[in-house]
Design an enzyme around this catalytic site. Structure first.
Site, short mmCIF file in Angstrom:
data_model
loop_
_atom_site.label_atom_id
_atom_site.label_comp_id
_atom_site.label_asym_id
_atom_site.label_seq_id
_atom_site.Cartn_x
_atom_site.Cartn_y
_atom_site.Cartn_z
N LYS A 107 0.87 -1.17 0.00
CA LYS A 107 0.00 0.00 0.00
C LYS A 107 0.91 1.23 0.00
CE LYS A 107 -1.85 3.03 1.79
NZ LYS A 107 -1.82 4.50 1.40
N GLY A 110 6.29 5.57 8.94
CA GLY A 110 5.44 6.75 9.01
C GLY A 110 5.52 7.40 10.37
N SER A 111 4.50 8.14 10.71
CA SER A 111 4.51 8.90 11.96
C SER A 111 4.32 8.00 13.17
CB SER A 111 3.40 9.96 11.94
OG SER A 111 2.13 9.35 12.06
N THR A 112 4.76 8.47 14.32
CA THR A 112 4.60 7.73 15.56
C THR A 112 3.12 7.56 15.90
OG1 THR A 112 6.75 8.41 16.41
CG2 THR A 112 5.11 7.74 18.03
N GLY A 138 1.77 4.86 13.71
CA GLY A 138 2.40 3.61 14.13
C GLY A 138 1.75 3.04 15.37
N GLU A 183 8.89 1.71 11.65
CA GLU A 183 9.97 2.70 11.57
C GLU A 183 9.27 4.05 11.60
OE1 GLU A 183 11.87 5.63 10.41
OE2 GLU A 183 11.94 4.71 8.41
N CYS A 218 13.09 11.07 8.06
CA CYS A 218 12.85 10.72 9.46
C CYS A 218 14.11 10.89 10.31
CB CYS A 218 12.31 9.30 9.57
SG CYS A 218 13.32 8.08 8.71
N GLU A 251 8.71 16.63 15.74
CA GLU A 251 9.20 16.38 14.39
C GLU A 251 8.50 17.31 13.41
OE1 GLU A 251 10.34 12.53 11.73
OE2 GLU A 251 8.32 12.54 12.56
#
Length: 511
Positions: free
Chosen positions: A206, A259-261, A264, A282, A316, A413
């Protein structure tokens, strides 16, 4: 993200007029892009289309299908059927390795074409897309192809018995869902796809809805290389719908996500609540750049520039927190200020360009919000140049001088070309380490010094999955890559990546 409902053809859309586009790219953009499932190109179940935007112009240049849960189900079923039939997992390791080497070679043959797509889809300078992104991506496939023939178990000497015979087997985990972000579509797909294929897994990819073009082309190239039908499946669409369906699917054994925390964390919950599938995450980072008083200023400035402004800071591991000793502070800030003036900002297809646009208007506004907040909090803002013409999602290279640990630009971030500069006293190395570790993230860091004994001692104390010494954003297929704390779970790269896509089975016989 722009959406086009019921678009019968991409020709119904307004296009950016760009004579820079090659004829082959124009032809690719004119296609009606569908989904790749079971070795066949097909329409999505729904009629919604997602506009593909050139970030340098802000104009629509193509469209992709907005796949949904039904499409994900079809793709997972195809991947599961192929896995069970053994067309890939039961292939001899040598044959699988040969096909992966061939796939890597085909990607290298089409690297210029893929780099051009990345330049217009993701806003990257084409020179970097070709010689950084595509070079690393191809190297990852070459490296992982070698592991296909080396996935061994081991004989085990039983500790509690003089008799018996025991050994372990390393087996593919099964069907893997690969969810790829928009900042490095080819590289971050390679970090997931290459070890998954080497291990014998089948996959459903995806890609990010912002940057799906190269993944669609990669599926065609995989077929050209001889990868069997059903091994690689691609469903484009929005993250919440298509991505969420993939994570929740009960017949997916493993999910690898970058992607973002925040996202995630949602994926970890969904994976646990479905079939407790394995997850590699990650996630975000806020990488400190620790400059020692003895650092070589010229090399440090060059490294800091690469560390934060490469890919417009949409990395990142971007070195976004720069800690400068008082003895070097003013000199380094002056050098950085001059260096950002020399950056060439513009459309990525211009080979003179060294910094492109951000991915979207939303991201542009988000980054500008952090800059404005820092200025309101008392920081000094130093900025480079952006193109004078209207259009595109450009943000100038920005230095936030006199930043403090309480500012959002230091703690959160940003994902843009923004460098926060924090002053520390030369003798306060203990406080420096404490400040560097004072973050929820732990993805990467760099240390700049001519004293290697100090460097290695500091590297052991910095809480990050990767620590670079006198360099930043250096990647190699052999290196395990991933984060500590809220920067993720698991590792990509090296043999650690193979572990993420395999299971260990113990076999023990009493005779």
């Amino acid at each position: 993200m722009s959406t086009i409902k019921n678009a019968g053809s991409v020709l119904d859309m307004e296009y950016a007029s760009s004579p820079q586009y090659s004829d082959s790219l124009k032809a690719f953009l004119q296609r009606r892009h569908g989904l790749y499932i079971g070795g066949q190109w097909c329409e999505a179940e729904g009629t919604e289309r997602i506009a593909v935007i050139d970030p340098a112009t802000g104009k629509a240049i193509s469209s992709i299908a907005a796949g949904n849960g039904q499409d994900i189900d079809r793709a997972v079923n195809a991947a599961r059927s192929t896995f069970k039939q053994g067309a890939w997992a039961d292939m001899t390791p040598l044959e699988r390795s040969k096909l992966l080497f061939r796939f890597a070679a085909v990607l290298e043959e089409h690297a210029d074409e893929l780099a051009e797509m990345e330049a217009v889809d993701a806003g990257k300078p084409v020179v970097y897309a070709r010689h950084a992104d595509m070079a690393l991506s191809c190297n990852i496939y070459h490296y992982m192809a070698g592991w296909a023939t080396k996935l061994n178990g081991e004989a085990i000497k039983l500790a509690g018995s003089a008799g018996g015979h025991a050994y372990s087997l390393r087996e593919p985990v099964g069907v893997a869902g690969l969810i790829v972000p928009w900042n490095f579509p080819m590289v971050l797909l390679a970090y997931k796809l290459a070890p998954a294929l080497a291990a014998g897994c089948t996959v459903v990819i995806k890609p990010a809805e912002n940057t799906s073009l190269t993944t669609l082309r990669l599926a065609e190239l995989a077929e050209l290389a001889g990868i069997p039908a059903g091994v690689i499946n691609v469903v484009t669409g929005f993250g919440a719908e298509a991505g969420g369906a993939l994570v929740r699917h009960p017949d997916v054994d493993k999910v690898a996500f970058t992607g973002s925390t925040d996202v995630g964390r949602q994926i970890a919950i969904m994976a646990a609540q479905s079939n407790l599938k394995r997850v590699t995450l990650e996630l975000g980072g806020k990488s400190p750049v620790l400059v020692m008083p003895d650092a070589d200023v010229e090399k440090t400035v060059a490294g800091v520039m690469r560390g934060i402004f490469f890919n417009q800071g949409q990395v990142c591991t971007a070195g976004s927190r720069l800690y400068l000793p008082r003895s070097l502070h003013d000199t380094v800030v002056a050098e950085l200020s001059a260096a950002i003036d020399n950056l060439v900002c513009g459309h990525g297809l211009d080979t003179a360009v060294t910094m492109g646009p951000l991915i979207s208007q939303v991201q542009k506004e988000r980054v500008l919000g952090y800059i404005n907040a820092a200025e309101s909090a008392g920081a000094t803002i130093v900025q480079g140049k952006i193109p004078a013409e209207k259009g595109g999602f450009f943000v100038p290279a920005t230095l936030i001088v006199n930043a403090t640990s309480s500012m959002s630009c230091v703690t959160e971030e940003i994902f843009g070309p923004v460098l926060s500069i924090i002053l520390y006293e030369d003798e306060e190395i203990e406080k420096l380490v404490s400040d560097a570790n004072d973050t929820v993230f732990g993805l990467a860091a760099s240390i700049w010094t001519q004293n290697f004994e100090r460097a290695h001692k500091l590297a052991a104390r910095v809480e990050a999955g990767t620590v670079w010494i006198n360099t930043h954003n250096y990647f190699d297929p052999t290196l395990p890559f991933g984060g500590m704390k809220q920067s993720g779970w698991g590792r990509e790269g090296g043999f650690e990546a193979i572990r993420m896509f395999t299971e260990i089975k113990a076999v023990c016989s009493g005779y």
